[in-house]
Design a protein around this motif. Structure first.
Motif, PDB file in Angstrom:
ATOM      1  N   CYS A  31      10.653  66.129  19.861  1.00 14.17           N
ATOM      2  CA  CYS A  31      10.549  64.780  20.929  1.00 14.17           C
ATOM      3  C   CYS A  31       9.655  64.012  19.790  1.00 14.17           C
ATOM      4  N   SER A  32       8.652  64.299  19.513  1.00 11.02           N
ATOM      5  CA  SER A  32       6.958  63.014  18.946  1.00 11.02           C
ATOM      6  C   SER A  32       8.377  62.439  17.511  1.00 11.02           C
ATOM      7  N   ARG A  33       7.750  60.904  17.476  1.00 10.25           N
ATOM      8  CA  ARG A  33       8.567  60.294  16.055  1.00 10.25           C
ATOM      9  C   ARG A  33       7.704  60.173  15.840  1.00 10.25           C
ATOM     10  N   THR A  90       2.502  60.294  17.611  1.00 10.40           N
ATOM     11  CA  THR A  90       3.327  60.120  18.048  1.00 10.40           C
ATOM     12  C   THR A  90       4.006  60.123  19.222  1.00 10.40           C
ATOM     13  N   GLY A  91       4.225  59.604  20.434  1.00 12.26           N
ATOM     14  CA  GLY A  91       5.096  60.636  21.522  1.00 12.26           C
ATOM     15  C   GLY A  91       5.106  62.273  21.179  1.00 12.26           C
ATOM     16  N   GLY A  92       6.123  62.379  21.732  1.00 14.16           N
ATOM     17  CA  GLY A  92       5.993  63.962  21.890  1.00 14.16           C
ATOM     18  C   GLY A  92       5.246  64.311  23.816  1.00 14.16           C
ATOM     19  N   CYS A  93       5.360  65.648  23.831  1.00 15.70           N
ATOM     20  CA  CYS A  93       4.173  66.238  24.687  1.00 15.70           C
ATOM     21  C   CYS A  93       3.051  66.272  24.654  1.00 15.70           C
ATOM     22  N   ASN A  94       2.282  65.176  25.247  1.00 16.98           N
ATOM     23  CA  ASN A  94       0.742  64.971  25.441  1.00 16.98           C
ATOM     24  C   ASN A  94       0.131  65.776  25.037  1.00 16.98           C
ATOM     25  N   THR A 153       0.541  68.499  22.089  1.00 16.51           N
ATOM     26  CA  THR A 153       0.021  67.304  20.577  1.00 16.51           C
ATOM     27  C   THR A 153      -0.974  66.898  20.306  1.00 16.51           C
ATOM     28  N   CYS A 158       7.056  70.393  16.722  1.00 16.32           N
ATOM     29  CA  CYS A 158       6.046  69.800  16.571  1.00 16.32           C
ATOM     30  C   CYS A 158       5.201  69.838  16.027  1.00 16.32           C
TER      31      CYS A 158
END
Length: 109
Positions: free
Chosen positions: A35-37, A56-60, A63, A94
């Motif tokens: 999910c993170s970019r 950047t992105g992903g499960c806040n 991460t 991630c």
């Protein structure tokens, strides 16, 4: 081959002459299959210690937690611990992507 970094508390660590901080290396990694970019990493070139990690992105929350846990740790140890972790049915995660990013970053030092 890189010298193994000794940290406080490890046998052989000399607190009177600790490793000196070196030049900081910035590394940007485009993630794959998660999910993170992207992941931005700041490494100490002399010691291999992770100084900062920003996803950047992903499960806040996940991460941010992962980033907080690896700061101050030797990149090689983080790679060893995170490599191969999967997210659900995905072949990567991630944490695994962070291990890949650190591996690539260390190859450039």
């Amino acid at each position: 081959a890189r010298e193994r970094l000794l940290l406080p508390g490890q046998k052989g660590y000399n607190k009177r002459n600790p490793p000196k901080e070196g030049r900081k290396m910035q590394y940007h990694y485009e993630t794959r299959g998660v999910c993170s970019r992207a992941i931005d990493i700041n490494l100490d070139e002399a010691t291999g210690i992770i100084r900062n990690v920003q996803f950047t992105g992903g499960c806040n929350g996940n991460t941010k937690g992962l980033s907080a846990m690896v700061v101050g740790q030797p990149a090689e140890e983080v790679i060893r611990r995170l490599q191969g972790i999967r997210c659900g049915m995905r072949p990567t995660s991630c944490p695994d992507q962070l291990a890949e990013a650190l591996t690539e970053a260390l190859e450039q030092i």
